[in-house]
Design a protein around this motif. Sequence first.
Motif, short mmCIF file in Angstrom:
data_model
loop_
_atom_site.label_atom_id
_atom_site.label_comp_id
_atom_site.label_asym_id
_atom_site.label_seq_id
_atom_site.Cartn_x
_atom_site.Cartn_y
_atom_site.Cartn_z
N GLU A 163 26.65 -8.01 3.23
CA GLU A 163 27.73 -7.70 4.17
C GLU A 163 28.43 -6.40 3.80
N ALA A 164 28.25 -5.96 2.59
CA ALA A 164 28.93 -4.74 2.15
C ALA A 164 27.94 -3.71 1.64
N GLY A 165 26.89 -3.49 2.41
CA GLY A 165 25.96 -2.43 2.06
C GLY A 165 24.67 -2.94 1.46
N THR A 166 23.82 -2.00 1.06
CA THR A 166 22.51 -2.32 0.54
C THR A 166 22.59 -2.64 -0.94
N THR A 203 41.36 2.47 -4.04
CA THR A 203 41.89 2.04 -5.32
C THR A 203 41.38 0.66 -5.70
N ALA A 204 41.77 0.20 -6.87
CA ALA A 204 41.18 -1.01 -7.46
C ALA A 204 41.34 -2.25 -6.58
N ASP A 205 42.42 -2.32 -5.81
CA ASP A 205 42.63 -3.48 -4.94
C ASP A 205 41.97 -3.33 -3.58
N GLY A 206 41.21 -2.25 -3.38
CA GLY A 206 40.56 -2.01 -2.10
C GLY A 206 41.41 -1.26 -1.11
N GLY A 207 42.62 -0.90 -1.49
CA GLY A 207 43.48 -0.14 -0.61
C GLY A 207 43.11 1.33 -0.59
N ILE A 208 43.77 2.07 0.31
CA ILE A 208 43.53 3.50 0.46
C ILE A 208 44.76 4.26 -0.02
N LEU A 209 44.53 5.19 -0.95
CA LEU A 209 45.59 6.09 -1.41
C LEU A 209 45.24 7.49 -0.94
N LEU A 254 27.31 -0.34 -9.40
CA LEU A 254 27.30 1.07 -9.03
C LEU A 254 27.41 1.17 -7.52
N VAL A 255 28.22 2.09 -7.04
CA VAL A 255 28.33 2.28 -5.60
C VAL A 255 28.06 3.74 -5.27
N SER A 256 27.13 3.96 -4.35
CA SER A 256 26.79 5.30 -3.90
C SER A 256 27.34 5.52 -2.50
N LEU A 257 27.91 6.71 -2.27
CA LEU A 257 28.45 7.05 -0.95
C LEU A 257 27.47 7.87 -0.13
N GLU A 258 26.22 7.94 -0.60
CA GLU A 258 25.24 8.80 0.05
C GLU A 258 24.98 8.42 1.50
N HIS A 259 25.19 7.14 1.84
CA HIS A 259 24.90 6.70 3.21
C HIS A 259 26.14 6.64 4.10
N LEU A 260 27.28 7.09 3.59
CA LEU A 260 28.41 7.31 4.48
C LEU A 260 28.13 8.56 5.31
N ALA A 261 28.55 8.56 6.56
CA ALA A 261 28.38 9.75 7.39
C ALA A 261 29.12 10.93 6.76
N PRO A 287 27.32 1.40 0.69
CA PRO A 287 28.05 1.11 1.94
C PRO A 287 27.83 2.22 2.96
N THR A 288 27.93 1.84 4.22
CA THR A 288 27.77 2.81 5.30
C THR A 288 29.09 3.12 6.00
N THR A 289 30.16 2.39 5.65
CA THR A 289 31.48 2.66 6.20
C THR A 289 32.51 2.55 5.08
N VAL A 290 33.67 3.15 5.31
CA VAL A 290 34.74 3.06 4.32
C VAL A 290 35.24 1.62 4.21
N VAL A 291 35.24 0.89 5.29
CA VAL A 291 35.66 -0.52 5.23
C VAL A 291 34.75 -1.31 4.30
N GLU A 292 33.43 -1.09 4.40
CA GLU A 292 32.50 -1.75 3.49
C GLU A 292 32.79 -1.34 2.05
N LEU A 293 33.09 -0.07 1.84
CA LEU A 293 33.42 0.41 0.51
C LEU A 293 34.68 -0.30 -0.02
N GLN A 294 35.68 -0.43 0.80
CA GLN A 294 36.90 -1.12 0.37
C GLN A 294 36.62 -2.56 -0.03
N GLU A 295 35.78 -3.25 0.73
CA GLU A 295 35.44 -4.63 0.41
C GLU A 295 34.70 -4.72 -0.92
N LEU A 296 33.79 -3.79 -1.15
CA LEU A 296 33.04 -3.76 -2.40
C LEU A 296 33.97 -3.57 -3.60
#
Length: 428
Positions: free
Chosen positions: A4-7, A146-152, A65-72, A30-39
């Motif tokens: 649900e949160a990427g490959t 950030t660590a809690d999944g929020g956006i700073l 490990l999380v890669s942002l390579e597949h974010l637009a 992840p393919t979206t920032v929302v997926e990244l936040q969940e991860l």
Amino acid sequence: MVSEAGTELHTEQYNWAGNLRYAAAELREPTTVVELQELVAGASKLRALGSRHSFNRIADTSGVLVSLEHLAPAIDVDPDSLTVTVSGGTRYGTLAAELQRQGFALHNLASLPHISVAGAVATATHGSGDRNGNLATAVAGLEIVTADGGILTARRGDADFEGMVVSLGALGVVSSLILDIEPTFDVAQTVFDDLDWDRVLENFDDVTCSAYSVSLFTDWSGDRIAQAWLKSRTAGTDPEAKHTEFFGGSPATEPRHPIAGVPGTTCTQQFGVPGPWSDRLAHFRMEFTPSKGDELQSEYLVPREHAVEAIQAMRRLSHLVTPLLLVSEIRTMAADSLWLSPNYGTDGIGLHLTWRQDQPAVEAVLPVIEAELAPFGARPHWGKLFDGDAARLAPLYPRFADFKALAGRLDPEGKFRNGFLDRAVFGS
């Protein structure tokens, strides 16, 4: 499999050079920032993985490990403010091509256009030029998960902003950045062979200010410098003007690669032919696999006032260094105010070493190099091999304690901490 949160991949993961295998059990893309936040919110340990061009374990983790390579890429130019917003996983070559298409430019590029924007910024990776700050100095704003999944979000001028830019991945995952841009410009690149060491050192300031960006390539042995690469902005200059001599060196007669014996076909256009900044400021072309994967790298950034002394120290170590080298590069860069930038508060030079892939031998010589360069306040490149730990690095950075405190506030549970950070920053 796709979660649900990427490959999610369970295969072994290596860095570009192949000298290390990441300890993480899984890689998420992840393919979206929302997926990244969940991860990020759901992980107990997590590190962002850039384009894998680091040679140490700065990107490693025992968790995810999380890669942002597949974010637009999400490249959004604002011509009024002269800025561009871009996804953190975008590679500089991709960004440069789009900016050039729209008539804009970055102030500089690193030698490789294949590296990710967020990864290069987080480690203070640089290009060259007496008046050019490293790539991180172009950052006008950033967005961090950030660590809690929020956006700073932070902008230049905000409290602690200058501590957030060169972050080593310790504060969170940088999902996007705002970078300063300028109108596009052309560059002509000329290579000279076989310069005279004595003349270069006697006239070092004249050498490095002779072009927008200057690189010297050497193996530290003998009385000659193998190559000088001059990248000159062509506006207001005569494109037909040709140097016939450069501090004892003569113009190259065929395309050069920094490493002796390697064809120059993978390198950017030389022979003084003007062309877009996006096709000249990097050493290597985006469409080719960069340089040689079977290598290791170290680099030490030294205050400009000690440039000649530090270079002479390296030449004295030739008997130890030269047999292990593929090539070494000397570049210059301007001072900045980013807390963990190796050029914090001082103009500097970079002493870059591209090693043969013999890690035990390289690691054995690093303490010797660092001891020789210690009197000059040398700071290592965060993404390359070095020996120093937090006890030795902290005195070199006036805001070191402030950065540790900032990391403690943004990541109190140490979600983004790893062995590298514990050794090199946090001292545990």
